[in-house]
Design a protein around this motif. Structure first.
Motif, PDB file in Angstrom:
ATOM      1  N   LEU A 115       0.622  -1.203   0.124  1.00 58.38           N
ATOM      2  CA  LEU A 115       0.191  -0.069   0.064  1.00 58.38           C
ATOM      3  C   LEU A 115       0.859   1.240  -0.145  1.00 58.38           C
ATOM      4  CD1 LEU A 115      -2.627   1.338   0.225  1.00 58.38           C
ATOM      5  CD2 LEU A 115      -2.375   1.141   2.796  1.00 58.38           C
ATOM      6  N   GLY A 116       1.916   1.270   0.658  1.00 59.78           N
ATOM      7  CA  GLY A 116       2.760   2.322   0.936  1.00 59.78           C
ATOM      8  C   GLY A 116       3.500   2.479  -0.457  1.00 59.78           C
ATOM      9  N   ALA A 117       3.973   1.499  -1.019  1.00 66.17           N
ATOM     10  CA  ALA A 117       4.657   1.802  -2.149  1.00 66.17           C
ATOM     11  C   ALA A 117       3.698   2.098  -3.328  1.00 66.17           C
ATOM     12  CB  ALA A 117       5.065   0.364  -2.758  1.00 66.17           C
ATOM     13  N   ILE A 118       2.542   1.735  -3.395  1.00 61.91           N
ATOM     14  CA  ILE A 118       1.427   2.206  -4.198  1.00 61.91           C
ATOM     15  C   ILE A 118       1.191   3.920  -4.307  1.00 61.91           C
ATOM     16  CG2 ILE A 118      -0.823   2.236  -5.163  1.00 61.91           C
ATOM     17  CD1 ILE A 118      -0.790  -0.892  -4.846  1.00 61.91           C
ATOM     18  N   GLN A 119       1.174   4.127  -2.971  1.00 57.06           N
ATOM     19  CA  GLN A 119       0.886   5.515  -2.623  1.00 57.06           C
ATOM     20  C   GLN A 119       2.142   6.408  -2.992  1.00 57.06           C
ATOM     21  OE1 GLN A 119      -0.307   5.089   1.454  1.00 57.06           O
ATOM     22  NE2 GLN A 119      -2.407   5.310   0.950  1.00 57.06           N
ATOM     23  N   ALA A 120       3.051   5.774  -2.795  1.00 57.37           N
ATOM     24  CA  ALA A 120       4.425   6.830  -3.185  1.00 57.37           C
ATOM     25  C   ALA A 120       4.469   6.605  -4.854  1.00 57.37           C
ATOM     26  CB  ALA A 120       5.671   5.980  -2.590  1.00 57.37           C
ATOM     27  N   LEU A 121       4.265   5.764  -5.310  1.00 58.31           N
ATOM     28  CA  LEU A 121       4.339   5.574  -6.969  1.00 58.31           C
ATOM     29  C   LEU A 121       3.508   6.542  -7.340  1.00 58.31           C
ATOM     30  CD1 LEU A 121       4.507   1.856  -7.477  1.00 58.31           C
ATOM     31  CD2 LEU A 121       6.451   3.368  -8.066  1.00 58.31           C
ATOM     32  N   LYS A 122       2.239   6.580  -6.886  1.00 61.35           N
ATOM     33  CA  LYS A 122       1.230   7.472  -7.461  1.00 61.35           C
ATOM     34  C   LYS A 122       1.670   8.902  -7.346  1.00 61.35           C
ATOM     35  CE  LYS A 122      -3.258   5.469  -6.814  1.00 61.35           C
ATOM     36  NZ  LYS A 122      -4.453   5.589  -5.732  1.00 61.35           N
ATOM     37  N   SER A 123       2.156   9.282  -6.041  1.00 64.73           N
ATOM     38  CA  SER A 123       2.743  10.637  -5.652  1.00 64.73           C
ATOM     39  C   SER A 123       4.011  11.096  -6.652  1.00 64.73           C
ATOM     40  CB  SER A 123       3.085  10.700  -4.431  1.00 64.73           C
ATOM     41  OG  SER A 123       4.318  10.278  -4.191  1.00 64.73           O
ATOM     42  N   TYR A 124       4.451  10.094  -7.288  1.00 62.16           N
ATOM     43  CA  TYR A 124       5.496  10.584  -8.277  1.00 62.16           C
ATOM     44  C   TYR A 124       4.883  10.434  -9.727  1.00 62.16           C
ATOM     45  CZ  TYR A 124       9.214  10.212  -4.732  1.00 62.16           C
ATOM     46  OH  TYR A 124       9.965  10.405  -3.545  1.00 62.16           O
ATOM     47  N   GLY A 125       3.840  10.123  -9.661  1.00 59.27           N
ATOM     48  CA  GLY A 125       3.043  10.292 -11.221  1.00 59.27           C
ATOM     49  C   GLY A 125       3.334   8.986 -11.782  1.00 59.27           C
ATOM     50  N   LEU A 126       3.746   8.027 -11.166  1.00 59.08           N
ATOM     51  CA  LEU A 126       3.949   6.760 -11.885  1.00 59.08           C
ATOM     52  C   LEU A 126       2.456   5.915 -11.880  1.00 59.08           C
ATOM     53  CD1 LEU A 126       7.309   5.599 -10.447  1.00 59.08           C
ATOM     54  CD2 LEU A 126       6.776   6.234 -12.935  1.00 59.08           C
ATOM     55  N   LYS A 127       2.210   5.225 -12.894  1.00 58.42           N
ATOM     56  CA  LYS A 127       0.823   4.708 -12.945  1.00 58.42           C
ATOM     57  C   LYS A 127       1.043   3.111 -12.600  1.00 58.42           C
ATOM     58  CE  LYS A 127      -2.135   7.342 -15.723  1.00 58.42           C
ATOM     59  NZ  LYS A 127      -1.890   8.459 -14.682  1.00 58.42           N
ATOM     60  N   VAL A 128       0.157   2.624 -11.720  1.00 58.86           N
ATOM     61  CA  VAL A 128       0.071   1.065 -11.409  1.00 58.86           C
ATOM     62  C   VAL A 128      -1.193   0.589 -11.907  1.00 58.86           C
ATOM     63  CG1 VAL A 128       0.146  -0.329  -9.359  1.00 58.86           C
ATOM     64  CG2 VAL A 128       1.146   1.633  -8.918  1.00 58.86           C
ATOM     65  N   PRO A 129      -1.130  -0.438 -12.726  1.00 61.29           N
ATOM     66  CA  PRO A 129      -0.060  -1.295 -13.294  1.00 61.29           C
ATOM     67  C   PRO A 129       0.716  -0.992 -14.320  1.00 61.29           C
ATOM     68  CG  PRO A 129      -1.828  -2.369 -13.934  1.00 61.29           C
ATOM     69  CD  PRO A 129      -2.304  -0.817 -13.346  1.00 61.29           C
ATOM     70  N   GLU A 130       0.433   0.198 -14.964  1.00 60.54           N
ATOM     71  CA  GLU A 130       0.637   0.456 -16.321  1.00 60.54           C
ATOM     72  C   GLU A 130       2.513   0.453 -16.208  1.00 60.54           C
ATOM     73  OE1 GLU A 130      -1.611   1.986 -15.039  1.00 60.54           O
ATOM     74  OE2 GLU A 130      -3.559   1.623 -16.574  1.00 60.54           O
ATOM     75  N   ASP A 131       3.071   1.471 -15.319  1.00 61.65           N
ATOM     76  CA  ASP A 131       4.201   1.687 -15.279  1.00 61.65           C
ATOM     77  C   ASP A 131       4.964   0.823 -14.298  1.00 61.65           C
ATOM     78  OD1 ASP A 131       4.140   3.990 -16.874  1.00 61.65           O
ATOM     79  OD2 ASP A 131       3.565   5.188 -15.171  1.00 61.65           O
ATOM     80  N   VAL A 132       4.390   0.478 -13.088  1.00 61.02           N
ATOM     81  CA  VAL A 132       4.814  -0.475 -12.204  1.00 61.02           C
ATOM     82  C   VAL A 132       3.895  -1.376 -11.723  1.00 61.02           C
ATOM     83  CG1 VAL A 132       6.198  -0.526 -10.057  1.00 61.02           C
ATOM     84  CG2 VAL A 132       6.364   1.478 -11.442  1.00 61.02           C
TER      85      VAL A 132
END
Lengths: 340, 340
Positions: free
Chosen positions: A254-271
Motif C-alpha cells: 500500500l505504501g509503495a503504491i501511494q508513493a508511486l502515485k505521488s511520483y506520477g507513476l501509474k500502477v500497473p501500467e508503469d509499475v
DNA sequence: CTGAAAGCGCTAACAA
DNA sequence: TTGTTAGCGCTTTCAG
C-alpha cells in the motif's frame, strides 16, 4: 442475591450434592427422573456452574490461550474466526492476548496463561521475537503449544503455516509473467522464518526465469506502509530503473503504491505491485491490490483442529511432531495486471 | 515434572505454607528476610501461582469478559487496544468473546463468562439484539457490566459512547456546507440506538439548514458494502436527483462510492459521500473517505477506567449510573471536499 | 512475625 | 441408583 451452588439444589430436593453434581454432568448412573428434577430445580434457582471450582478439582480449565501480535491485521482476526469456531465446538473457550509485536508482552502473556492454568496455548510469534526460550520451556513443562503462520522451525513444536517459499516464488513469478522485468524485492530485517522463506522464493523465481539478482533492488526494513513509501522514495532518488515490486505484506505494498502515485507513476501500467496476506483493504483500494492469500479461516480451523486432536492424545508432544503446510493462493487483481 | 505448589516451597524452607502464601502476596506481617527467601525458592523451583485456586478461595478471578460483535471492524480492535491497556495496568486479564452480531452467541458469551466467574463484563451489543434481558439480568445478579458504543439507553447500565446524534448532525452539516443539496440518508433497520441517533441528527441538520426531508431519499437496511451499493443502484434506477450521501458507517459508504464510480459518477465532484466510524481502510481508498471519528482508543481507555473505578466501589450499580459521552470528530477527506 | 486450620465449590473414588 | 468422603491449591481468620 447469594450465589446458588449444587448444595442449594441438593437441599431443595433432599438429596446429596454429589447426586446433583452427577445429574448435572449427565452421569450414566443417575435416573432420568432425578436428572430431570435436578435440571429443573437448577433452572428455577438460577444456578450457574462454577467452572473455577471444577477446574481446580479436575485440573482442566477447558480454556485455550491465544497469543497474536495484533488484532488490527485482518489476517489475524480471520484466523481467530476459524480458531474460535473449532475451539468452541469442542467445548473450549478462547482467552486472547495481544503481544503487540513485543517479546516482553509475549512472555507476559504466556505467564498469565500459565497462572490461569489454560489447557494449552496457540500462538503466532511477534516480529521482535528472536529468542524462543519462553516457547521451548512450555514444551519442557508439557504445556500444549501450537504455532501458526509466524512459526519457529526445528523446535519440535507443532505448527500450521503456509508454504511461504512457494508464496514468494508465486508472487514474483506472477510479476515476471505479466512482463515486468526490473523487479524490486522489499523484504524485512526480521529474523522470522516466514519472511526469510518468502525472500528465498522471490530470489529463486528471478533465478528460475534468468533475471539478474540485483542487491541494490532488495530492501530490508520493518514491514509497514511507511517502509513501502520510503523504498520507493529511495529508488526514485537513486534514479533506479524498476517496473515491479514484490512486498512482504500488504501494508508495505500500500505504501509503495501511494508513493508511486505521488511520483506520477501509474500502477500497473508503469509499475506492477504485489502484496502478501490478502488483507481486507486490498480489495478496496485503487488499483485493487494483487496479493497472496493465506487461506486464513482454513488456517485457523486446521490449527484448532490439530490442536484439539493433539490435546486429546496422551502425549501432546509425541513424535513425530505434526506440521501442516497450506498452499498459498495467488489473487490477481488490478495492481499487477496490465490491460493489454 | 510435577507442578510446584506453595507446599513444596514451605517444605524446602521448613516453614508453613501459609507463611509462604503470605510472603508471595507481600503481606506486611512477614519479615523481609523470609519474603526474600521464599521468592528465591519459588523462582528456583519454577513455581507458578495457581490462579484458579486463589480465585476459588477469594471469589475474585481478576478476569474481565469482553463481548464485541466482530474483530474485523477496526473500530473494535482499536477500542480493545485501549481497554486492554488500562485493564492490564490494573492487574486484570481480558477474556474475549465475539458475538458475530448474533444475539444467541451474545447470550452464550455471557453464560460462559458467568461460569468462568469473571469479575465483570464489558460489551458492545450485536446488531441483532433487541431484547436486553441477558444484560439486565446481569444487573440483577450484581455482575458488573459496562457497555460501550452500541449501548442500551435507559437501562441503568453504565456506558461510554459518543454523541451519535451530534455525529449524524455534523456529518450531514458538513455535506451541506460543502454545497451538496440533495442529500441521501442511508440508515439502518436495526433498532440500535446509535443508528437511530445518527439518523435523527442527520434529519435535524437538514431541517436546521432548511432543506426538505424527502422520505424517498432515506434508506433503511443492513449496514454493509452491499447495502451501500444497492442504495445507489436504486437511486439510479429510479432516476432520483441527488448529490450527497450520508451513511451509517464506513463500509456502506465504501459500497456507495464503488457503485457511484461504476455509474461513471465522480466523487466528490458529482456526489459527496461521508462515512461514520473512521475505519482504517477509509484513509487508503480513492477518494479517501470523509468520516466521523469516534476516538476509539480514548473510548476504550475511558470505558476501562470507568469500569475499574466502579468495580472498586462497594456497589457497582450505585446511583447515579455514570454515562460518559465522547464528542465525535469530523475527519474531512477527499470524498466530500470539492476542489474549488 | 509465624503457625494451625477451615473452607471456597466441585469431582471422583469408594461404599452401600 | 445414590450417599460418603477426601481433597484440588489457595486465602484468611484466629491463635500464639
Amino acid at each position: 442475591m447469594k450465589k446458588i451452588t449444587i448444595l442449594d439444589i441438593a437441599r431443595e430436593l433432599n438429596i446429596t450434592f454429589s447426586t446433583v453434581a452427577r445429574a448435572l454432568n449427565d452421569h450414566p448412573a443417575i435416573s432420568t427422573n432425578t436428572k430431570a428434577l435436578v435440571r429443573e430445580t437448577a433452572e428455577r434457582l438460577g444456578y450457574t456452574r462454577n467452572k473455577i471450582a471444577s477446574s481446580l478439582r479436575s485440573g482442566k480449565t477447558k480454556v485455550i490461550g491465544l497469543i497474536v501480535p495484533r488484532l488490527e491485521l485482518s489476517f489475524f482476526s480471520s484466523v481467530i474466526h476459524g480458531i474460535e469456531h473449532v475451539i468452541n465446538a469442542n467445548g473450549y473457550t478462547l482467552l486472547l492476548y495481544q503481544s503487540r509485536e513485543s517479546i516482553k508482552r509475549e512472555i507476559k502473556g504466556i505467564e498469565t496463561f500459565l497462572q490461569l492454568q489454560v489447557d494449552g496455548i496457540i500462538a503466532s510469534i511477534s516480529l521482535e521475537t528472536t529468542s524462543y526460550k519462553h516457547f521451548t520451556d512450555l514444551r519442557k513443562q508439557k504445556v500444549p503449544l501450537l504455532l501458526f503462520d509466524r512459526i519457529i522451525e526445528n523446535a519440535d513444536i507443532p505448527y500450521v503455516s503456509i508454504n511461504d517459499y512457494k508464496g514468494g516464488f508465486m508472487a514474483t513469478e506472477h510479476l515476471i509473467k505479466q512482463g515486468y522485468k526490473d523487479i524490486v524485492i522489499i523484504s524485512t530485517n526480521h529474523k522470522i522464518s516466514i519472511f526469510q522463506e518468502r525472500l528465498k522464493g522471490s530470489i529463486d523465481a528471478l533465478k528460475f526465469y534468468n533475471l539478474p539478482i540485483r542487491e541494490d533492488l532488495i530492501f530490508y526494513g520493518n514491514p509497514s506502509r511507511e517502509f513501502g513509501e520510503s523504498c520507493i522514495r529511495q529508488l526514485y532518488q537513486n534514479g533506479e530503473k524498476f517496473d515491479g515490486i514484490v512486498t512482504p505484506e500488504d501494508y508495505t505494498a500500500l505504501g509503495a503504491i501511494q508513493a508511486l502515485k505521488s511520483y506520477g507513476l501509474k500502477v500497473p501500467e508503469d509499475v506492477g505491485v504485489i502484496g502478501f496476506a490478502n488483507e481486507a483493504f486490498g480489495d478496496y483500494i485503487t488499483p485493487r491490490l494483487t496479493t497472496i492469500d493465506q487461506q486464513n479461516i482454513a488456517m485457523g480451523e486446521q490449527a484448532a483442529s490439530l490442536f484439539v486432536k493433539l490435546i486429546k492424545s496422551p502425549d501432546f508432544y509425541a513424535q513425530p511432531i505434526p506440521k501442516i503446510i497450506i498452499d498459498p493462493i495467488l489473487i490477481p487483481r488490478e495492481s499487477s495486471v496490465r490491460k493489454s
